[in-house]
Write a protein that holds these residues in place. Structure first.
Motif, PDB file in Angstrom:
ATOM      1  N   ILE A  32      12.794 -34.984  -0.562  1.00 47.56           N
ATOM      2  CA  ILE A  32      13.428 -34.567  -1.078  1.00 47.56           C
ATOM      3  C   ILE A  32      13.639 -32.569  -1.657  1.00 47.56           C
ATOM      4  CG2 ILE A  32      16.432 -34.221  -1.784  1.00 47.56           C
ATOM      5  CD1 ILE A  32      15.956 -37.524  -2.139  1.00 47.56           C
ATOM      6  N   THR A  33      14.154 -32.086  -1.163  1.00 47.29           N
ATOM      7  CA  THR A  33      14.051 -30.445  -1.518  1.00 47.29           C
ATOM      8  C   THR A  33      14.999 -29.372  -2.209  1.00 47.29           C
ATOM      9  OG1 THR A  33      14.597 -29.657   1.267  1.00 47.29           O
ATOM     10  CG2 THR A  33      12.306 -29.658   0.527  1.00 47.29           C
ATOM     11  N   SER A  34      15.794 -30.170  -2.253  1.00 47.78           N
ATOM     12  CA  SER A  34      17.678 -29.634  -3.050  1.00 47.78           C
ATOM     13  C   SER A  34      17.940 -30.626  -2.818  1.00 47.78           C
ATOM     14  CB  SER A  34      17.884 -29.029  -1.566  1.00 47.78           C
ATOM     15  OG  SER A  34      19.177 -28.152  -2.158  1.00 47.78           O
ATOM     16  N   ILE A  66      13.347 -25.923   1.998  1.00 47.71           N
ATOM     17  CA  ILE A  66      14.741 -25.291   2.132  1.00 47.71           C
ATOM     18  C   ILE A  66      15.758 -25.724   1.551  1.00 47.71           C
ATOM     19  CG2 ILE A  66      16.233 -25.698   4.070  1.00 47.71           C
ATOM     20  CD1 ILE A  66      13.755 -25.740   5.792  1.00 47.71           C
ATOM     21  N   ARG A  67      16.762 -25.358   0.908  1.00 48.51           N
ATOM     22  CA  ARG A  67      18.125 -25.630  -0.036  1.00 48.51           C
ATOM     23  C   ARG A  67      19.461 -25.498   0.722  1.00 48.51           C
ATOM     24  NH1 ARG A  67      15.068 -27.379  -4.595  1.00 48.51           N
ATOM     25  NH2 ARG A  67      14.100 -25.205  -5.423  1.00 48.51           N
ATOM     26  N   SER A 100      23.478 -25.481   5.148  1.00 48.36           N
ATOM     27  CA  SER A 100      21.700 -25.619   4.165  1.00 48.36           C
ATOM     28  C   SER A 100      20.879 -24.494   5.411  1.00 48.36           C
ATOM     29  CB  SER A 100      21.349 -27.175   5.611  1.00 48.36           C
ATOM     30  OG  SER A 100      20.566 -26.831   5.040  1.00 48.36           O
ATOM     31  N   GLY A 101      19.955 -24.174   4.860  1.00 46.01           N
ATOM     32  CA  GLY A 101      19.080 -23.825   5.257  1.00 46.01           C
ATOM     33  C   GLY A 101      18.720 -24.105   6.780  1.00 46.01           C
ATOM     34  N   SER A 102      17.619 -23.983   7.780  1.00 45.76           N
ATOM     35  CA  SER A 102      16.739 -24.482   8.369  1.00 45.76           C
ATOM     36  C   SER A 102      15.779 -23.380   9.333  1.00 45.76           C
ATOM     37  CB  SER A 102      17.546 -24.980   9.592  1.00 45.76           C
ATOM     38  OG  SER A 102      17.399 -25.145  10.804  1.00 45.76           O
ATOM     39  N   THR A 107      12.727 -18.798   8.858  1.00 41.27           N
ATOM     40  CA  THR A 107      13.664 -20.379   8.554  1.00 41.27           C
ATOM     41  C   THR A 107      14.163 -19.616   7.530  1.00 41.27           C
ATOM     42  OG1 THR A 107      11.544 -21.228   8.911  1.00 41.27           O
ATOM     43  CG2 THR A 107      12.750 -22.106   6.966  1.00 41.27           C
ATOM     44  N   VAL A 108      15.847 -19.581   7.187  1.00 39.16           N
ATOM     45  CA  VAL A 108      15.954 -19.877   5.729  1.00 39.16           C
ATOM     46  C   VAL A 108      15.671 -20.717   5.241  1.00 39.16           C
ATOM     47  CG1 VAL A 108      18.559 -19.538   5.518  1.00 39.16           C
ATOM     48  CG2 VAL A 108      17.528 -19.169   7.976  1.00 39.16           C
ATOM     49  N   LEU A 109      16.199 -20.196   3.482  1.00 36.09           N
ATOM     50  CA  LEU A 109      15.385 -20.822   2.188  1.00 36.09           C
ATOM     51  C   LEU A 109      16.417 -21.126   1.671  1.00 36.09           C
ATOM     52  CD1 LEU A 109      11.233 -19.062   2.258  1.00 36.09           C
ATOM     53  CD2 LEU A 109      12.672 -21.037   3.422  1.00 36.09           C
TER      54      LEU A 109
END
Length: 315
Positions: A204-206, A253-254, A264-266, A291-293
Motif C-alpha cells: 500500500i503506497t498511499s 504513487i499517491r 490517483s496518480g498512474s 508517471t503521476v506521483l
C-alpha cells in the motif's frame, strides 16, 4: 523569461485550463522527479518537493487567466530526496526525506526550525494536525513529533517498512509493504485500535482519509474503500477502483479522497478519477510525460506532480 507554459486539454477531455509548471531550477523549478505537491491553507502558494533535495514555493493565481511567475522561494537543507510535504499553518512547512530526517521550515525565511533525526531509514511521508507531525519510515516505525519539542513524543512500531501515514481527529492510520492498515489513537499508542487485513495483493503506497471514508492505493493497481472510525466489525467497504496502473518501478504513487471523487496518480502518465459511491471511472486526464506521483486539491484546483519533472495545475 518564465518557463511556465499553458495548455488546454483536448476536446475529449475536461474543458478546463491546464497550467504547466516546467521545473528546472535555480529559481525555475526542479531538475528531476517531483515527489510531493501541497497547497497552503489559503490556496495561493504551492509547495513542491523533489528528488533534487529541494523544496520550492510557487505563488499561484486565483483564476485560470492570471499570469504565473517563476517559483519565488527555494528551501534547501535536506541531503537527499524530499519525499513529502505538509503545511503547518500559513508560514510553516513539514517535510520528510530519504536522508532519514523530518524538518520544519519557516517559509518566509527558509530557515529550518526543527531537524528531527530519530529514524534509521528513509522517511516516506509526513502528515500534520494541530502542531503534531507523524512520519512513516522504511524502518517500520511512525514517530509523532511536537513542533515545540526536539525529540519524538511517541513511537509506533511494526515489522515492515511503512510508506504512508495520515492523522485525522487524533487517530493515526498507517500502511506500507505489508498490505495491512492499522489505526492508532495518538493519545494511547501501545496497541492499535483496529487492524484491517485488506484485500490488496501488493504494498500500500498511499492512504487518504476524510470524516466518513478512507481509501488505500496499492501497487496491485487497485484502490479500496473503508470505514475509518473505530467501530466494531468489518471496516472494508465493497467498492474497488481500478484503472490506475503502477508500473514495474515500485514507485510510491499517491491517491486523494475529496468529497465524492477518488483521485490517483498512474504509470500511464494520467491523473485518474472515479466516483466514490459507484466506483465508476470518471476520466483519465493526460498532460504529463511520466508517471503521476502525487496529487493535491484546493477549491476545485488540482495539482499533480510527476517523474517528468513537471507540476500541472488543472482549473
Amino acid at each position: 523569461m518564465s518557463l511556465i507554459k499553458r495548455a488546454k486539454l483536448s476536446s475529449e477531455q475536461e474543458p478546463k485550463v491546464c497550467i504547466r509548471l516546467t521545473l528546472k531550477h535555480p529559481n525555475k523549478g526542479h531538475n528531476s522527479s517531483v515527489l510531493s505537491v501541497r497547497f497552503n491553507r489559503t490556496g495561493d502558494v504551492l509547495a513542491t518537493g523533489g528528488m533534487d533535495k529541494s523544496i520550492l514555493l510557487w505563488s499561484l493565481p486565483h483564476s485560470n487567466d492570471s499570469e504565473l511567475t517563476e517559483n519565488y522561494g527555494m528551501i534547501e537543507g535536506h541531503k537527499s530526496a524530499v519525499t513529502s510535504l505538509s503545511w503547518m499553518g500559513s508560514d510553516r512547512l513539514a517535510s520528510s526525506s530519504a536522508d532519514m530526517s523530518v524538518g520544519i521550515w519557516d517559509t518566509n525565511t527558509g530557515e529550518r526550525l526543527r531537524n528531527f533525526r530519530e529514524h534509521t531509514y528513509v522517511v516516506n511521508q509526513v502528515d500534520t494536525e494541530e502542531g503534531l507531525i507523524a512520519s512513516a519510515s522504511d524502518d517500520g516505525t511512525v514517530r509523532i513529533w511536537d513542533q515545540n519539542s526536539k525529540k519524538s513524543v511517541h513511537t509506533l512500531s511494526t515489522e515492515y517498512p511503512l510508506l504512508t501515514v495520515q492523522i485525522k481527529d487524533k487517530l493515526l492510520y498507517t500502511a506500507g509493504i505489508e498490505p495491512m492498515i492499522r489505526c492508532w489513537d495518538i493519545r494511547s499508542t501501545s496497541t492499535p485500535l483496529f487492524e484491517i487485513e485488506t484485500q490488496h495483493s501488493d504494498m500500500i503506497t498511499s492512504l487518504s482519509v476524510d470524516q466518513t471514508n478512507m481509501i488505500s492505493r496499492s501497487s496491485d493497481d487497485t484502490i479500496r474503500l473503508y470505514e475509518p472510525n473505530p467501530i466494531p466489525g468489518n471496516h472494508i467497504k465493497p467498492q474497488v477502483y481500478s484503472g490506475a496502473t503502477s508500473g514495474d518501478e515500485n514507485l510510491v504513487i499517491r491517491c486523494l479522497l475529496r468529497g465524492h471523487i477518488v483521485y490517483s496518480g498512474s504509470s500511464d502518465n494520467t491523473l485518474t478519477s472515479w466516483d466514490l459511491s459507484t466506483s465508476r471511472l470518471i476520466k483519465k486526464q493526460p498532460g504529463h510525460k511520466g508517471t503521476v506521483l502525487d496529487i493535491d486539491e484546493f477549491e476545485g484546483i488540482i495539482a499533480t506532480s510527476s517523474v517528468d519533472g513537471n507540476v500541472i495545475l488543472r482549473y
